[in-house]
Design a protein around this motif. Sequence first.
Motif, mmCIF file in Angstrom:
data_model
loop_
_atom_site.group_PDB
_atom_site.id
_atom_site.type_symbol
_atom_site.label_atom_id
_atom_site.label_comp_id
_atom_site.label_asym_id
_atom_site.label_seq_id
_atom_site.Cartn_x
_atom_site.Cartn_y
_atom_site.Cartn_z
ATOM 1 N N GLY A 226 -19.879 -1.803 79.824
ATOM 2 C CA GLY A 226 -20.249 -0.437 80.175
ATOM 3 C C GLY A 226 -19.158 0.553 79.861
ATOM 4 O O GLY A 226 -18.903 1.495 80.610
ATOM 5 N N THR A 227 -18.506 0.351 78.723
ATOM 6 C CA THR A 227 -17.366 1.183 78.316
ATOM 7 C C THR A 227 -17.758 2.652 78.191
ATOM 8 O O THR A 227 -18.806 2.975 77.616
ATOM 9 C CB THR A 227 -16.809 0.679 76.975
ATOM 10 O OG1 THR A 227 -16.389 -0.682 77.129
ATOM 11 C CG2 THR A 227 -15.636 1.523 76.505
ATOM 12 N N THR A 228 -16.922 3.535 78.723
ATOM 13 C CA THR A 228 -17.152 4.977 78.593
ATOM 14 C C THR A 228 -16.023 5.682 77.841
ATOM 15 O O THR A 228 -16.223 6.767 77.305
ATOM 16 C CB THR A 228 -17.294 5.628 79.982
ATOM 17 O OG1 THR A 228 -16.144 5.297 80.775
ATOM 18 C CG2 THR A 228 -18.556 5.143 80.678
ATOM 19 N N ILE A 229 -14.833 5.074 77.836
ATOM 20 C CA ILE A 229 -13.674 5.667 77.150
ATOM 21 C C ILE A 229 -12.995 4.576 76.336
ATOM 22 O O ILE A 229 -12.853 3.439 76.792
ATOM 23 C CB ILE A 229 -12.679 6.286 78.156
ATOM 24 C CG1 ILE A 229 -13.341 7.451 78.897
ATOM 25 C CG2 ILE A 229 -11.410 6.776 77.450
ATOM 26 C CD1 ILE A 229 -12.472 8.087 79.952
ATOM 27 N N ILE A 230 -12.587 4.931 75.122
ATOM 28 C CA ILE A 230 -11.921 3.985 74.216
ATOM 29 C C ILE A 230 -10.540 4.519 73.875
ATOM 30 O O ILE A 230 -10.366 5.711 73.629
ATOM 31 C CB ILE A 230 -12.735 3.784 72.924
ATOM 32 C CG1 ILE A 230 -14.064 3.087 73.226
ATOM 33 C CG2 ILE A 230 -11.943 2.984 71.890
ATOM 34 C CD1 ILE A 230 -15.000 3.014 72.020
ATOM 35 N N ILE A 231 -9.547 3.623 73.858
ATOM 36 C CA ILE A 231 -8.207 3.981 73.397
ATOM 37 C C ILE A 231 -7.736 2.925 72.411
ATOM 38 O O ILE A 231 -8.034 1.737 72.571
ATOM 39 C CB ILE A 231 -7.213 4.125 74.572
ATOM 40 C CG1 ILE A 231 -5.865 4.672 74.074
ATOM 41 C CG2 ILE A 231 -7.029 2.807 75.317
ATOM 42 C CD1 ILE A 231 -4.919 5.080 75.191
ATOM 43 N N GLY A 232 -7.047 3.363 71.364
ATOM 44 C CA GLY A 232 -6.531 2.419 70.382
ATOM 45 C C GLY A 232 -5.701 3.132 69.330
ATOM 46 O O GLY A 232 -5.455 4.341 69.427
ATOM 47 N N THR A 233 -5.261 2.384 68.337
ATOM 48 C CA THR A 233 -4.475 2.986 67.262
ATOM 49 C C THR A 233 -5.366 3.880 66.407
ATOM 50 O O THR A 233 -6.548 3.584 66.195
ATOM 51 C CB THR A 233 -3.831 1.913 66.376
ATOM 52 O OG1 THR A 233 -4.857 1.084 65.810
ATOM 53 C CG2 THR A 233 -2.869 1.039 67.174
#
Length: 378
Positions: A226-233
């Motif tokens: 149920g991901t709502t926010i993504i962080i990554g390179t």
Amino acid sequence: MSLPSKINTSIRMSVAKRKLESRKIELRDGNPLEQWGLAKIKNDIKNNKELKELFGQKEPDKNDIQEYKLFKFRELIAYALENSPYYRDLYTSADIYPSNIRSYKDLEQVPLTEQEELANKPYHFLCVSRKDIAREFTSSGTTNMLKRMAYTQGELLEIVDSVISGLKMAGMDSKADTLQIMYPTITATWDPGLVLSKACDLAGYSSVINDSMDVHEQMNTIKEAGTTIIIGTSSFLYEISKQIRELVKPGEMGIKRIICSSEPLTEDMREEIENAWGCKTLRQWGMTELGLANAIECEHQNGFHLNNPDFLAEIIDPKTGKILPPGEKGELVVTTLRRKCMPLIRYRTRDITSLIDEPCNCGACLDQRIGDIERLVA
């Protein structure tokens, strides 16, 4: 994990949570990162006799915060002279003492700290006993110079505290939110995924780490968690966004914010990512030697909001060393005002940017922001 270990872990978590100013910040109070910084500054004033005499009981304004940072800078010079072999030698030979610093112009007297010095003799910067070190991290950043930094347990907790505030500012405001952490290409001793997941644990948020390069695996995790926010390179999120466009419609995955970190993000890359996911993409800036999570954009995407109580930022002419006024581009120089383990004073980042002093549309009016960042050509 044994029962005693579980109990000890639970106690440590409870103690850590009570120390986190970020847990007390509500989105309705204004920009969470600015409110967190203001709370830290007010707490410092409350617990320091000299600061209390200087500022009294009034609510700090922007000028007060600038004076607070000068006070912390002088305090740090005194601390480094007493405890850091590197700064003791450097400042004694240059006749630098706290009483020299009466205005921001006086900062020009203080020698700059070069990255090569930190890379060549890291433990000369150390101000505490080795037994007080909780973790050490090594990073080359974008300069290919291995730099080792050490942190106490309290400093690690303060970093986590600032990360939570940054996540709140980026839109993580509910226990229904889940942060998906995508760092498949990061191979450093400072694992951003672990820092972020620990921050979410302490804040009461959900998180999931997926370092797969496969877009279908990432999509499955988004649906299951149920991901709502993504962080990554930045580069990975750019590449996966191009593939996502072929598989789903913008907004279909329910993502409300993307955070790009660790690498530069061009406007063309940002446009590609936003078009693919149907949401805003925010940039984050940080350096391992400064504590990783140093500044992040708000939803208005008009400069990086800096962790106000932690850093004194300057822009200098990289050739002359002269301090430049807000709005003018030059090299970003940063002082870690609250660091006790391995403080860095007037540290040259080799990033070219400018300081933004006017209020932001998000409501932040006390903190500084830094503009678009470019690398300094050697």
